[in-house]
Motif scaffolding. Sequence first.
Motif, PDB file in Angstrom:
ATOM      1  N   SER A   1     -64.649 -79.051  33.385  1.00 37.61           N
ATOM      2  CA  SER A   1     -63.385 -79.181  32.652  1.00 37.61           C
ATOM      3  C   SER A   1     -62.241 -79.409  33.633  1.00 37.61           C
ATOM      4  N   GLY A   2     -61.014 -79.288  33.114  1.00 34.86           N
ATOM      5  CA  GLY A   2     -59.860 -79.349  33.996  1.00 34.86           C
ATOM      6  C   GLY A   2     -59.043 -80.619  33.885  1.00 34.86           C
ATOM      7  N   PHE A   3     -58.088 -80.735  34.819  1.00 34.13           N
ATOM      8  CA  PHE A   3     -57.085 -81.805  34.829  1.00 34.13           C
ATOM      9  C   PHE A   3     -56.309 -81.822  33.518  1.00 34.13           C
ATOM     10  N   TRP A   4     -56.047 -80.635  33.001  1.00 36.40           N
ATOM     11  CA  TRP A   4     -55.298 -80.506  31.760  1.00 36.40           C
ATOM     12  C   TRP A   4     -53.853 -80.972  31.940  1.00 36.40           C
ATOM     13  N   GLY A   5     -53.268 -80.660  33.083  1.00 34.72           N
ATOM     14  CA  GLY A   5     -51.867 -80.981  33.295  1.00 34.72           C
ATOM     15  C   GLY A   5     -51.575 -82.467  33.291  1.00 34.72           C
ATOM     16  N   GLN A   6     -52.502 -83.277  33.804  1.00 30.36           N
ATOM     17  CA  GLN A   6     -52.250 -84.714  33.864  1.00 30.36           C
ATOM     18  C   GLN A   6     -52.651 -85.429  32.577  1.00 30.36           C
ATOM     19  N   ASN A   7     -53.400 -84.755  31.725  1.00 32.48           N
ATOM     20  CA  ASN A   7     -53.722 -85.274  30.386  1.00 32.48           C
ATOM     21  C   ASN A   7     -54.238 -84.105  29.560  1.00 32.48           C
ATOM     22  N   ILE A   8     -53.362 -83.524  28.763  1.00 32.73           N
ATOM     23  CA  ILE A   8     -53.738 -82.323  28.021  1.00 32.73           C
ATOM     24  C   ILE A   8     -54.840 -82.607  27.007  1.00 32.73           C
ATOM     25  N   GLY A   9     -55.056 -83.893  26.676  1.00 34.72           N
ATOM     26  CA  GLY A   9     -56.160 -84.240  25.786  1.00 34.72           C
ATOM     27  C   GLY A   9     -57.505 -83.824  26.346  1.00 34.72           C
ATOM     28  N   ASN A  10     -57.634 -83.765  27.682  1.00 32.62           N
ATOM     29  CA  ASN A  10     -58.865 -83.260  28.290  1.00 32.62           C
ATOM     30  C   ASN A  10     -59.164 -81.843  27.802  1.00 32.62           C
ATOM     31  N   ALA A  11     -58.130 -81.046  27.686  1.00 28.47           N
ATOM     32  CA  ALA A  11     -58.303 -79.667  27.235  1.00 28.47           C
ATOM     33  C   ALA A  11     -58.775 -79.610  25.792  1.00 28.47           C
ATOM     34  N   PHE A  12     -58.359 -80.583  24.978  1.00 31.75           N
ATOM     35  CA  PHE A  12     -58.757 -80.570  23.573  1.00 31.75           C
ATOM     36  C   PHE A  12     -60.277 -80.646  23.454  1.00 31.75           C
ATOM     37  N   PHE A  13     -60.906 -81.591  24.188  1.00 32.35           N
ATOM     38  CA  PHE A  13     -62.369 -81.656  24.068  1.00 32.35           C
ATOM     39  C   PHE A  13     -63.061 -80.607  24.931  1.00 32.35           C
ATOM     40  N   ASN A  14     -62.367 -80.046  25.926  1.00 28.66           N
ATOM     41  CA  ASN A  14     -62.937 -78.911  26.655  1.00 28.66           C
ATOM     42  C   ASN A  14     -63.044 -77.686  25.753  1.00 28.66           C
ATOM     43  N   VAL A  15     -61.973 -77.384  25.024  1.00 27.52           N
ATOM     44  CA  VAL A  15     -61.972 -76.218  24.123  1.00 27.52           C
ATOM     45  C   VAL A  15     -62.996 -76.408  23.010  1.00 27.52           C
ATOM     46  N   GLY A  16     -63.014 -77.597  22.403  1.00 25.22           N
ATOM     47  CA  GLY A  16     -64.000 -77.852  21.363  1.00 25.22           C
ATOM     48  C   GLY A  16     -65.419 -77.834  21.905  1.00 25.22           C
ATOM     49  N   GLY A  17     -65.599 -78.371  23.107  1.00 25.45           N
ATOM     50  CA  GLY A  17     -66.922 -78.391  23.723  1.00 25.45           C
ATOM     51  C   GLY A  17     -67.449 -77.011  24.020  1.00 25.45           C
ATOM     52  N   LYS A  18     -66.585 -76.108  24.460  1.00 21.07           N
ATOM     53  CA  LYS A  18     -67.032 -74.749  24.728  1.00 21.07           C
ATOM     54  C   LYS A  18     -67.525 -74.078  23.453  1.00 21.07           C
ATOM     55  N   LYS A  19     -66.832 -74.335  22.353  1.00 23.44           N
ATOM     56  CA  LYS A  19     -67.278 -73.758  21.082  1.00 23.44           C
ATOM     57  C   LYS A  19     -68.639 -74.309  20.683  1.00 23.44           C
ATOM     58  N   ILE A  20     -68.864 -75.602  20.879  1.00 25.96           N
ATOM     59  CA  ILE A  20     -70.170 -76.194  20.601  1.00 25.96           C
ATOM     60  C   ILE A  20     -71.257 -75.499  21.410  1.00 25.96           C
ATOM     61  N   LEU A  21     -71.005 -75.341  22.701  1.00 25.51           N
ATOM     62  CA  LEU A  21     -72.011 -74.751  23.588  1.00 25.51           C
ATOM     63  C   LEU A  21     -72.265 -73.286  23.260  1.00 25.51           C
TER      64      LEU A  21
END
Length: 357
Positions: free
Chosen positions: A11-31
């Motif tokens: 995950s990461g690089f949220w600051g330069q594109n917060i959209g990365n965090a959107f699929f990181n958060v959703g992905g963690k829930k999937i896992l």
Amino acid sequence: MTNKPRVALVSGFWGQNIGNAFFNVGGKKILQEIFPEHDVDYIQDQPGYRTFHNQSKGNPKKDIGLLKYLDVKYIVLQGPMLTVNFRNLWEDTFKHLKRRGVKIILLSAAMFKHNQAEVQANREFLKQYPPEILCTRDKQTYDAFKDCCEKSYNGIDSAFFVTNAYEPFVLDIKPYITLNFDRFPEPDIHLNNPNSSTFDYSFEALNYKWSLKIPKIQNWFSKKGKWQAYIGHLLDIRKLPEQIGEYLVIRPEHRFNPHITWKVYKHPNAIASDEPFTYFTVYANTTLTLSDRVHACVATLAYGKPAMLFTPSPRSYLFDRLGLTDIRKKPVLLNKDYLEEEKKKQLEFLKHAVASR
């Protein structure tokens, strides 16, 4: 310290594109759903993904390469990773992880530019280092790489699972629309204009006839590149409205770092954050989102609100996967029951794929 087997979610690089965090958060829930007996945790992505780094040179030469030393059962990568430089950034890590028996999952996987060069480069790489599971977020990526992995699935973007992971705050505020334009200029918006045929976009929404015009000079700079887009924003002398019709306007910015303050707060009712939950709250409470950011629209749709996308990026193919092909022409809504069924089918596939390993 946990005694559970561990799953690393890159995950990461949220600051330069917060959209990365959107699929990181959703992905963690999937896992967490498919690995209930495991400990799922985030770990930072490869350093070569930072903005304006030349990815063709791989990761910085003196970087330690921490990911290849992870003592985990699974490592999971997400997002539009399948660029022509995917091998440059990941081959050394994959080689070490495979040698130690760590299983690799590509979740919500996609190409970046969706061209033949990416298909060719990544087919060769994935044939050499086949993932344990490949779950894509658009049909184009699935069709290109489905035979590179025994367990492949034509899935949806992980960010659609944010509703399973986070309950936004309720806002005590008047009804508002969200205008999120980071790179491309915010359109000039007119309601109930009788000469709508002279505008770039025209549609009906929220009991109004909307007519939108894209500023030509600013748009020219935006098409040139990321940094050139800031020149266009600098030259934008418009006084954009705090309210459109009966609706307040809120303007999120998805690029927190580098934090170019004059750009973020140039127009009224701006908001920016280096974490995603503030954005989930904004998009969940909106009446309508107009944006040039793919994941601003994903979050809005996931929380049951209409959205329209203003970008030529092929990464928007993830909307076509859910039948939202008109999102580039007018605001669309995502049927909640249909979304829940797609999420359910994806989870069932992943659970079965993990159980049959």
